[in-house]
Design an enzyme around this catalytic site. Structure first.
Site, PDB file in Angstrom:
ATOM      1  N   CYS A   1      11.402  37.643  47.663  1.00  0.00           N
ATOM      2  CA  CYS A   1      10.836  36.757  46.649  1.00  0.00           C
ATOM      3  C   CYS A   1      11.019  35.304  47.033  1.00  0.00           C
ATOM      4  O   CYS A   1      10.110  34.489  46.927  1.00  0.00           O
ATOM      5  CB  CYS A   1      11.541  36.965  45.314  1.00  0.00           C
ATOM      6  SG  CYS A   1      10.923  38.334  44.386  1.00  0.00           S
TER       7      CYS A   1
ATOM      8  N   CYS B   1      17.238  37.952  46.042  1.00  0.00           N
ATOM      9  CA  CYS B   1      16.043  38.602  46.601  1.00  0.00           C
ATOM     10  C   CYS B   1      15.375  37.628  47.551  1.00  0.00           C
ATOM     11  O   CYS B   1      14.685  36.710  47.140  1.00  0.00           O
ATOM     12  CB  CYS B   1      15.070  39.018  45.521  1.00  0.00           C
ATOM     13  SG  CYS B   1      13.620  39.769  46.288  1.00  0.00           S
TER      14      CYS B   1
ATOM     15  N   HIS C   1       5.660  38.951  39.827  1.00  0.00           N
ATOM     16  CA  HIS C   1       4.700  38.024  40.436  1.00  0.00           C
ATOM     17  C   HIS C   1       3.288  38.312  39.929  1.00  0.00           C
ATOM     18  O   HIS C   1       2.472  37.397  39.773  1.00  0.00           O
ATOM     19  CB  HIS C   1       4.768  38.093  41.957  1.00  0.00           C
ATOM     20  CG  HIS C   1       6.060  37.557  42.479  1.00  0.00           C
ATOM     21  ND1 HIS C   1       6.334  36.216  42.528  1.00  0.00           N
ATOM     22  CD2 HIS C   1       7.178  38.188  42.914  1.00  0.00           C
ATOM     23  CE1 HIS C   1       7.565  36.041  42.994  1.00  0.00           C
ATOM     24  NE2 HIS C   1       8.097  37.228  43.216  1.00  0.00           N
TER      25      HIS C   1
ATOM     26  N   SER D   1      14.919  33.279  43.448  1.00  0.00           N
ATOM     27  CA  SER D   1      15.872  33.242  44.564  1.00  0.00           C
ATOM     28  C   SER D   1      15.687  31.984  45.412  1.00  0.00           C
ATOM     29  O   SER D   1      16.598  31.604  46.154  1.00  0.00           O
ATOM     30  CB  SER D   1      15.777  34.509  45.409  1.00  0.00           C
ATOM     31  OG  SER D   1      16.200  35.621  44.638  1.00  0.00           O
TER      32      SER D   1
ATOM     33  N   GLU E   1      17.850  42.493  48.387  1.00  0.00           N
ATOM     34  CA  GLU E   1      16.505  42.656  48.929  1.00  0.00           C
ATOM     35  C   GLU E   1      16.289  41.542  49.958  1.00  0.00           C
ATOM     36  O   GLU E   1      16.468  40.366  49.655  1.00  0.00           O
ATOM     37  CB  GLU E   1      15.504  42.569  47.763  1.00  0.00           C
ATOM     38  CG  GLU E   1      14.091  42.202  48.109  1.00  0.00           C
ATOM     39  CD  GLU E   1      13.423  43.105  49.107  1.00  0.00           C
ATOM     40  OE1 GLU E   1      13.587  44.337  49.020  1.00  0.00           O
ATOM     41  OE2 GLU E   1      12.730  42.566  49.988  1.00  0.00           O
TER      42      GLU E   1
ATOM     43  N   CYS F   1      11.288  43.420  42.134  1.00  0.00           N
ATOM     44  CA  CYS F   1      10.754  42.934  40.849  1.00  0.00           C
ATOM     45  C   CYS F   1       9.248  43.180  40.890  1.00  0.00           C
ATOM     46  O   CYS F   1       8.445  42.267  41.044  1.00  0.00           O
ATOM     47  CB  CYS F   1      11.083  41.468  40.663  1.00  0.00           C
ATOM     48  SG  CYS F   1      10.504  40.386  41.980  1.00  0.00           S
TER      49      CYS F   1
ATOM     50  N   ARG G   1      15.484  37.824  37.955  1.00  0.00           N
ATOM     51  CA  ARG G   1      16.411  36.938  38.672  1.00  0.00           C
ATOM     52  C   ARG G   1      16.312  35.485  38.248  1.00  0.00           C
ATOM     53  O   ARG G   1      17.028  34.643  38.760  1.00  0.00           O
ATOM     54  CB  ARG G   1      16.216  37.090  40.177  1.00  0.00           C
ATOM     55  CG  ARG G   1      16.784  38.400  40.661  1.00  0.00           C
ATOM     56  CD  ARG G   1      16.285  38.864  42.017  1.00  0.00           C
ATOM     57  NE  ARG G   1      16.685  40.254  42.201  1.00  0.00           N
ATOM     58  CZ  ARG G   1      16.139  41.285  41.542  1.00  0.00           C
ATOM     59  NH1 ARG G   1      15.141  41.102  40.715  1.00  0.00           N
ATOM     60  NH2 ARG G   1      16.602  42.514  41.714  1.00  0.00           N
TER      61      ARG G   1
ATOM     62  N   CYS H   1       7.301  41.272  46.594  1.00  0.00           N
ATOM     63  CA  CYS H   1       8.574  41.967  46.409  1.00  0.00           C
ATOM     64  C   CYS H   1       8.394  43.384  45.900  1.00  0.00           C
ATOM     65  O   CYS H   1       7.543  43.634  45.059  1.00  0.00           O
ATOM     66  CB  CYS H   1       9.444  41.187  45.429  1.00  0.00           C
ATOM     67  SG  CYS H   1      11.082  41.895  45.239  1.00  0.00           S
TER      68      CYS H   1
END
Ligand code: NFE
Ligand code: MG
Length: 571
Positions: free
Chosen positions: A552, A549, A67, A504, A13, A63, A481, A60
């Site tokens: 993110c 990602c 968040h 990330s 991503e 995911c 992640r 994102c």
């Protein structure tokens, strides 16, 4: 030295650029750069904290819950809001299924083709493939007819000259080791997983209205329960949830996990490659009583491991998280050399790099939009491997069993976990644990509902009249992640400061003031092969093992929408 630039890294991503220097078939030095800037932390300022989850959730599309959940927790922490147990358990189920789906998609659709040669699958004998699959798993779909049909679909792709979703792989690369039958089996399951993930994630539509980006609520969940209702969570919708959970578990037990172990057994050399940063951080996750403040109720424990030492797990303390920007395109008011705790963190973008298209970013003092989070001034790997190591080292029984099974089957010791293969295996182990545990959480929810405890939302501190003039909160989440943190400050009912430190960002972080590299960079510098600089398959293996990602990680949009799409190799 050969300089290699891979930009963008695909099947992730967002926008990630990797630069390496290689010599004698090994990578000597590496730089990870996130090439796109966004601005979510800044646009939250001045807004109602009860809306923050919906904004941060848009960080994102992969995911799509994490968040939102971290944000709800941060605001609840600041304002002293308690979530009723049934609401908390629904969150646990929503997040649990998110992670299971996300990990399976990662394995088949983002990572497997680093190990599985699609074109070789054309040479497979479908009958032998069925025998292989039957030797690994009782999965009912594994028949000769089924594999013949999948192979015919693949042949029609190739005959038409259009590999479609399988275009542009490094097919035929000598680093591919699977026999044709194993390749065909994995490709079949790649296609099957597409349908599976769509079906199981409907849990979100029942509990949270939609997917992606389900609905959340500060103080609980916006999901009313009434077993006799028609527009509420009722007996019928609960039985659908139960079916999805069973379907999720069966696929993970009978397809993903056996495929992963089978593929891994051909790539055991990757248990000695790509470890990198020896420090691991986990924040703990999946409150089994629905109360995220209750560390004891977390299914997976929190903790920190330093220097690959599995004999000691240090308690996690969010006060020790700080971010550097010495190698990032940001300014701090106090200058470039300091590290700031997120509660006083600053997001002041300042691009100082060369005009794109870039030749090289290596050699630039600043080379990425990622900040560099450090824990106790040390780089940390976060993610499934970190969580499984912390759980394993803490004596978590389920983890010991599943990780032990994988180590036994592959005939390797725990040190093999500190590697590219270990990272990929740990994600599978975690998926298996969670897919099995979903049933426990579902049963806990149903027991509550049967006892009449159906409240999913607490209104007590909903009104800003009940809030203090100023408040500060921290919300964490063990996201797919890795460790995620949101820090919020609220003044007179509005957000005045917001910072996210994201999985990330930890893993893709650049060099810090001490020169320590981030986890992606360190992993690429750890005994890392690169046989053919023009086809950098090995780089993809290790970078994908982290499940990057960038959306993110930077969470902060390139106004010019620049596109950089070449893979460049310079001798
Ligand atoms: Ni966009 Fe996300 C967060 C990261 S976690 S995917 O937080 O990194 O799965
Ligand atoms: Mg941030």
């Amino acid at each position: 030295m050969t300089k290699v630039v891979v930009d963008p890294i695909t099947r992730i991503e967002g926008h990630l650029r990797i630069e390496v220097e290689a010599d004698g078939g090994r990578i000597k030095n590496a730089w990870a750069s996130s090439t796109q800037f966004r601005g979510i932390e800044i646009i939250l300022e001045g807004r109602d904290p009860r809306d923050a989850w919906a904004f941060t959730q848009r960080i994102c599309g992969v995911c799509t819950t994490v968040h939102a959940l971290a944000s709800c927790r941060a605001v609840e922490d600041a304002l002293g809001i308690d979530v009723p147990p049934a609401g908390g358990l629904i969150r646990t189920l929503v997040h649990g299924m998110q992670t299971v789906q996300d990990h399976v998609i990662h394995f088949y659709h983002l990572h497997a083709l680093d190990w599985v040669d699609v074109v070789s699958a054309l040479k497979a004998d479908p009958g032998a493939t069925a025998n292989l699959a039957a030797s690994l798993s009782p999965w009912p779909n594994n028949s000769k007819t089924y594999f013949t049909e999948v192979q015919n679909r693949l042949k029609s792709f190739v005959d038409s000259g259009q590999l479609g979703i399988f275009a542009n792989g490094y097919w035929g690369h000598p680093a591919y080791k699977l026999p044709p039958e194993a390749n065909l089996m994995a490709v079949a399951h790649y296609l099957e997983a597409l349908d599976w993930q769509r079906d199981v994630i409907r849990l979100h539509t029942i509990f949270a209205g939609k997917n992606p980006h389900p609905n959340f609520l500060v103080g609980g969940m916006a999901s009313a329960i009434n077993l006799d209702g028609t527009a509420t969570i009722n007996a019928e919708s609960l039985s659908k949830i139960r079916d999805m959970i069973t379907r999720a578990r069966l696929f993970v037990e009978q397809v993903y996990w056996p495929d992963l172990l089978a593929v891994a057994s051909f790539y055991k050399d990757w248990a000695k490659i790509g470890g990198g940063v020896p420090n691991y951080l986990a924040v703990g996750e999946y409150p089994e009583n629905g109360n995220w403040r209750d560390a004891e109720s977390m299914y997976l424990p929190s903790g920190v491991i330093f220097d690959n030492d599995l004999s000691t797990v240090v308690p996690y303390d969010q006060e020790k998280v700080k971010e550097y920007i010495n190698a990032s395109w940001y300014d701090y008011k106090e200058g470039d050399k300091v590290a700031l705790h997120p509660s006083v963190g600053e997001t002041i973008p300042h691009y100082t790099g060369p005009e794109p298209p870039w030749t090289y970013l290596q050699g630039e003092e600043k080379y990425t939009w990622m900040k560099a989070p450090r824990y106790d001034d040390k780089p940390m790997e976060v993610g499934p491997l970190a969580r499984m190591l912390v759980a394993y080292a803490s004596g978590h029984a389920d983890t010991k069993e599943v990780v032990g099974e994988a180590l036994g089957r592959l005939q390797v010791g725990p040190a093999a976990l500190f590697s590219t293969l270990g990272r990929t295996a740990a994600r599978g182990a975690e998926t298996l644990l969670l897919a099995r545990r979903l049933e426990t959480w579902y049963d806990a929810l149903v027991t509550r509902i049967k006892s009449g405890d159906t409240a999913t939302f607490s209104q007590k501190r909903w009104s800003p009249d009940t809030w203090p003039a100023s408040a500060e909160g921290y919300g964490f989440l063990g996201a797919a992640r890795g460790a995620l943190g949101h820090w919020v400050k609220i003044q007179d009912g509005k957000i005045v400061h917001y910072q996210c430190v994201v999985p990330s960002t930890w893993n893709c972080s650049p060099r810090d003031v001490h020169g320590a590299t981030g986890p992606y960079e360190a992993a690429l510098m750890d005994n890392h092969p690169l046989a053919d600089p023009k086809r950098p398959l090995e780089i993809l293996r290790t970078i994908h093992s982290f499940d990057p990602c960038m959306a993110c990680g930077v969470h902060v949009l390139d106004a010019q929408g620049r596109e950089v799409t070449q893979v460049r190799v310079k001798g």
